[in-house]
Design a protein around this motif. Structure first.
Motif, PDB file in Angstrom:
ATOM      1  N   PRO A  55       0.809  -1.221   0.000  1.00  0.00           N
ATOM      2  CA  PRO A  55       0.000   0.000   0.000  1.00  0.00           C
ATOM      3  C   PRO A  55       0.842   1.270   0.000  1.00  0.00           C
ATOM      4  O   PRO A  55       2.031   1.239   0.304  1.00  0.00           O
ATOM      5  CB  PRO A  55      -0.801  -0.125   1.302  1.00  0.00           C
ATOM      6  N   GLY A  56       0.188   2.378  -0.343  1.00  0.00           N
ATOM      7  CA  GLY A  56       0.856   3.674  -0.281  1.00  0.00           C
ATOM      8  C   GLY A  56       0.812   4.417  -1.598  1.00  0.00           C
ATOM      9  O   GLY A  56       0.618   3.830  -2.668  1.00  0.00           O
ATOM     10  N   SER A  57       1.005   5.732  -1.519  1.00  0.00           N
ATOM     11  CA  SER A  57       0.950   6.559  -2.715  1.00  0.00           C
ATOM     12  C   SER A  57       2.152   6.328  -3.629  1.00  0.00           C
ATOM     13  O   SER A  57       2.047   6.479  -4.854  1.00  0.00           O
ATOM     14  CB  SER A  57       0.854   8.040  -2.320  1.00  0.00           C
ATOM     15  N   THR A  58       3.308   5.970  -3.058  1.00  0.00           N
ATOM     16  CA  THR A  58       4.491   5.728  -3.892  1.00  0.00           C
ATOM     17  C   THR A  58       4.315   4.461  -4.713  1.00  0.00           C
ATOM     18  O   THR A  58       4.578   4.438  -5.924  1.00  0.00           O
ATOM     19  CB  THR A  58       5.751   5.627  -3.016  1.00  0.00           C
ATOM     20  N   THR A  59       3.844   3.392  -4.085  1.00  0.00           N
ATOM     21  CA  THR A  59       3.608   2.151  -4.831  1.00  0.00           C
ATOM     22  C   THR A  59       2.416   2.300  -5.773  1.00  0.00           C
ATOM     23  O   THR A  59       2.372   1.648  -6.825  1.00  0.00           O
ATOM     24  CB  THR A  59       3.362   0.987  -3.857  1.00  0.00           C
ATOM     25  N   ILE A 105       6.393   4.100   5.780  1.00  0.00           N
ATOM     26  CA  ILE A 105       5.355   4.971   6.311  1.00  0.00           C
ATOM     27  C   ILE A 105       5.986   6.298   6.704  1.00  0.00           C
ATOM     28  O   ILE A 105       6.968   6.342   7.449  1.00  0.00           O
ATOM     29  CB  ILE A 105       4.662   4.328   7.520  1.00  0.00           C
ATOM     30  N   GLY A 106       5.421   7.380   6.201  1.00  0.00           N
ATOM     31  CA  GLY A 106       5.962   8.703   6.473  1.00  0.00           C
ATOM     32  C   GLY A 106       6.024   9.010   7.955  1.00  0.00           C
ATOM     33  O   GLY A 106       5.070   8.813   8.690  1.00  0.00           O
ATOM     34  N   GLY A 107       7.178   9.483   8.419  1.00  0.00           N
ATOM     35  CA  GLY A 107       7.354   9.867   9.802  1.00  0.00           C
ATOM     36  C   GLY A 107       7.741   8.723  10.708  1.00  0.00           C
ATOM     37  O   GLY A 107       8.456   8.919  11.684  1.00  0.00           O
ATOM     38  N   GLN A 108       7.283   7.491  10.408  1.00  0.00           N
ATOM     39  CA  GLN A 108       7.590   6.331  11.240  1.00  0.00           C
ATOM     40  C   GLN A 108       8.740   5.511  10.681  1.00  0.00           C
ATOM     41  O   GLN A 108       9.605   5.065  11.415  1.00  0.00           O
ATOM     42  CB  GLN A 108       6.359   5.427  11.369  1.00  0.00           C
ATOM     43  N   GLY A 109       8.706   5.245   9.379  1.00  0.00           N
ATOM     44  CA  GLY A 109       9.756   4.463   8.756  1.00  0.00           C
ATOM     45  C   GLY A 109       9.483   2.981   8.658  1.00  0.00           C
ATOM     46  O   GLY A 109      10.319   2.227   8.169  1.00  0.00           O
ATOM     47  N   HIS A 110       8.315   2.514   9.092  1.00  0.00           N
ATOM     48  CA  HIS A 110       8.014   1.086   8.977  1.00  0.00           C
ATOM     49  C   HIS A 110       7.853   0.687   7.510  1.00  0.00           C
ATOM     50  O   HIS A 110       7.163   1.353   6.751  1.00  0.00           O
ATOM     51  CB  HIS A 110       6.733   0.738   9.726  1.00  0.00           C
ATOM     52  N   ILE A 111       8.492  -0.411   7.137  1.00  0.00           N
ATOM     53  CA  ILE A 111       8.319  -0.956   5.796  1.00  0.00           C
ATOM     54  C   ILE A 111       7.558  -2.276   5.825  1.00  0.00           C
ATOM     55  O   ILE A 111       6.957  -2.667   4.823  1.00  0.00           O
ATOM     56  CB  ILE A 111       9.670  -1.141   5.062  1.00  0.00           C
ATOM     57  N   LEU A 112       7.553  -2.960   6.962  1.00  0.00           N
ATOM     58  CA  LEU A 112       6.791  -4.192   7.136  1.00  0.00           C
ATOM     59  C   LEU A 112       6.173  -4.196   8.528  1.00  0.00           C
ATOM     60  O   LEU A 112       6.835  -3.849   9.502  1.00  0.00           O
ATOM     61  CB  LEU A 112       7.676  -5.430   6.959  1.00  0.00           C
ATOM     62  N   GLY A 113       4.902  -4.584   8.610  1.00  0.00           N
ATOM     63  CA  GLY A 113       4.262  -4.729   9.905  1.00  0.00           C
ATOM     64  C   GLY A 113       3.320  -3.620  10.299  1.00  0.00           C
ATOM     65  O   GLY A 113       2.708  -3.676  11.365  1.00  0.00           O
TER      66      GLY A 113
END
Length: 373
Positions: A237-241, A293-301
């Motif tokens: 998910p996300g605007s970049t993908t 995720i912007g501000g958090q940095g999570h890529i998985l989970g």
């Protein structure tokens, strides 16, 4: 003795692997009936396992049963009440937090998502220090540690009497109905008093469109050049993908998981079960494409729990493609990218450095951590 209160929302996080965008309302029941397993209890157990060496110095307080007590039967334990219904409800979480406050707990450790954080805030306001073990689907609030183990490290420091700052952090939650329709609408509910230690605490999610369309288009162009016809691509998910799917000319699930092979969309808004089946049936390589995720940095989970440890292992660490604008990476202020897959062994294996595609013919190596260090 350190008086530790624990609250577990047994239904938190069930809707993530089921691709239900949350666990509110009927979503949790639907996920259970579809065979998805509870996440919050095992994740609280992971945190308590890290605290085992300090067991003799901790007195646990909890509601009976799956709301906490069943996880601490081998600890010095005081049961302060029980849920009125089974499974428990938001009102039970509120009642548990209030009972733990009245019992004089030094810290309340709770497992859940943003909805649970709202319940804790409703019960306590800023009256008692609290800390979240991340177990939900929606993780916009700043009250959670980056992993169960990180939560335990903060608690351990407090038990040992080390200097741990305490400050207020935002409680935010998302409109799940709008979320399922592809719209992100978050609301600020208040602030909780949260212990702070190093980078073990996740940041509040940065919302809004912070990436320029040109930067996203450049990233999409680079990804398309790297793609081949035989590989199965799992698009997170996300605007970049979403920019990648747009460049492919395919319909996109902005807040879900899609699958692409041979330039065709093989699956849309896939659940964890559907995704695992698709990967198992595919004879070639599998590549996972995610953004931070912007501000958090999570890529998985966070927000992509449909991408299970089984799917990640099927692809392999070498086939984890991370895409992010340089602006998004800069906003992390040197904090690492984060993984929290609900599988500690896998999280540790993913630590190190990953190539992040930041534009056309442009990428950087960036550090990945499961603890925030």
């Amino acid at each position: 003795m350190f008086n530790l209160g624990i609250v577990v929302n047994p239904l938190a996080g069930l809707g993530g692997p089921a691709a239900l965008k949350g666990s509110d309302g009927e979503a949790a029941a639907s996920a259970l009936s579809a065979g998805f397993e509870q996440r919050s209890g095992p994740r609280m157990q992971r945190a308590l396992s890290v605290l085992e060496p300090l067991k003799e110095r901790i007195h646990v307080f909890a509601f009976d049963g799956p709301m906490g007590a069943e996880l601490a039967t081998d600890w010095e334990l005081t049961i302060v009440g029980k849920a009125r219904t089974e499974p428990s409800t938001a009102e039970d979480s509120v009642a548990a937090a209030q009972a733990l406050k009245e019992a004089g707990c030094d810290l309340i450790l709770f497992a859940g998502g943003d909805g649970t954080a709202r319940d804790i805030y409703r019960a306590l306001g800023e009256s008692v220090p609290v800390l979240g073990v991340p177990a939900g689907v929606k993780m916009h609030s700043g009250v959670y540690a980056v992993s169960p183990e990180s939560a335990a490290e903060i608690v351990a420091a407090m038990v040992r009497g080390e200097w741990v700052d305490v400050d207020t952090e935002e409680v935010r939650d998302i409109d799940e109905v709008a979320f399922r329709e592809g719209r992100v609408s978050t609301r600020f509910y208040g602030e909780l008093l949260v212990p702070q230690l190093g980078r073990y605490l996740q940041a509040t999610k940065v919302s809004g469109r912070e990436v320029e369309e040109l930067a996203v288009a450049d990233i999409a162009a680079e990804v398309l050049e790297l793609m081949d016809e035989e590989t199965l691509y799992i698009i997170g998910p996300g605007s970049t993908t979403a920019g990648i799917m747009e460049e492919l000319g395919l319909d996109n699930t902005l807040l879900g998981i899609d699958a692409v092979c041979h330039g065709q969309q093989l699956g849309k808004d896939l659940s964890a079960h559907a995704l695992e089946a698709l990967c198992a049936d595919h004879p070639g390589e599998v590549v996972i494409i995610v953004t931070a995720i912007g501000g958090q940095g999570h890529i998985l989970g966070r927000g992509n729990q449909q991408i299970t440890p089984a799917v990640i292992r099927r692809a392999g660490p070498q086939n984890l493609w991370v895409v992010a604008t340089k602006t998004k990476l800069t906003e992390l202020d040197s904090r690492p990218l984060l993984v929290d897959t609900n599988d500690r062994e896998l999280d540790l294996a993913l630590e190190g450095y990953v190539r992040v595609i930041t534009g056309y013919r442009n990428s950087v190596l960036y550090r990945v951590s499961c603890s925030g260090d």
